[in-house]
Write an enzyme that holds these catalytic residues in place. Structure first.
Site, PDB file in Angstrom:
ATOM      1  N   GLU A  59      35.084  25.099 -18.902  1.00 49.86           N
ATOM      2  CA  GLU A  59      34.222  25.249 -20.294  1.00 49.86           C
ATOM      3  C   GLU A  59      35.289  25.595 -20.621  1.00 49.86           C
ATOM      4  OE1 GLU A  59      31.511  25.605 -22.812  1.00 49.86           O
ATOM      5  OE2 GLU A  59      30.476  25.610 -20.807  1.00 49.86           O
ATOM      6  N   LYS A  84      35.007  16.294 -29.724  1.00 55.88           N
ATOM      7  CA  LYS A  84      33.722  17.258 -29.369  1.00 55.88           C
ATOM      8  C   LYS A  84      32.903  17.935 -28.264  1.00 55.88           C
ATOM      9  CE  LYS A  84      34.717  20.297 -33.379  1.00 55.88           C
ATOM     10  NZ  LYS A  84      33.468  21.379 -33.928  1.00 55.88           N
TER      11      LYS A  84
END
Length: 111
Positions: A59, A84
């Site tokens: 993350e 992304k």
């Protein structure tokens, strides 16, 4: 101690930029508490901690990739979107691993 300033700044930025990161930390603490309640074995702890740290690490890397892409271009670009999206996908994969690990470890203790 001065070298940890950047580490602290990174965590602060991560918590401000990615609200999901705080959710991951809360879930990690709940999982650790459940591990103590169910008295996990050493091997079970290793798998749970591996899953927790993989999710938190990926993350953070995902957020770093988003920051770098935004630094390079704020305009829509297909390659920026792909970078992304792929980073987000990696977080999803490791989250699935963490969920499966949690189920495999905790279900026998619960039932």
């Amino acid at each position: 101690m001065k070298r940890f300033k950047h580490t602290y700044d990174g965590l602060k930025t991560l918590l401000l930029k990615d609200h999901n990161y705080l959710l991951h930390i809360i879930i990690a603490f709940i999982t650790i508490i459940l591990g103590y309640i169910y008295q996990l074995s050493a091997i079970e702890w290793l798998f749970i901690l591996l899953a927790i740290f993989l999710v938190l690490t990926l993350e953070a890397v995902n957020t770093a990739i988003e920051c770098v892409v935004d630094l390079v271009t704020m305009d829509y670009h297909e390659l920026a979107k792909q970078a992304k999206d792929i980073a987000a996908f990696s977080v999803m994969l490791v989250s699935i691993f963490a969920l499966i690990t949690g189920l495999v470890v905790f279900l026998p203790h619960i039932f």
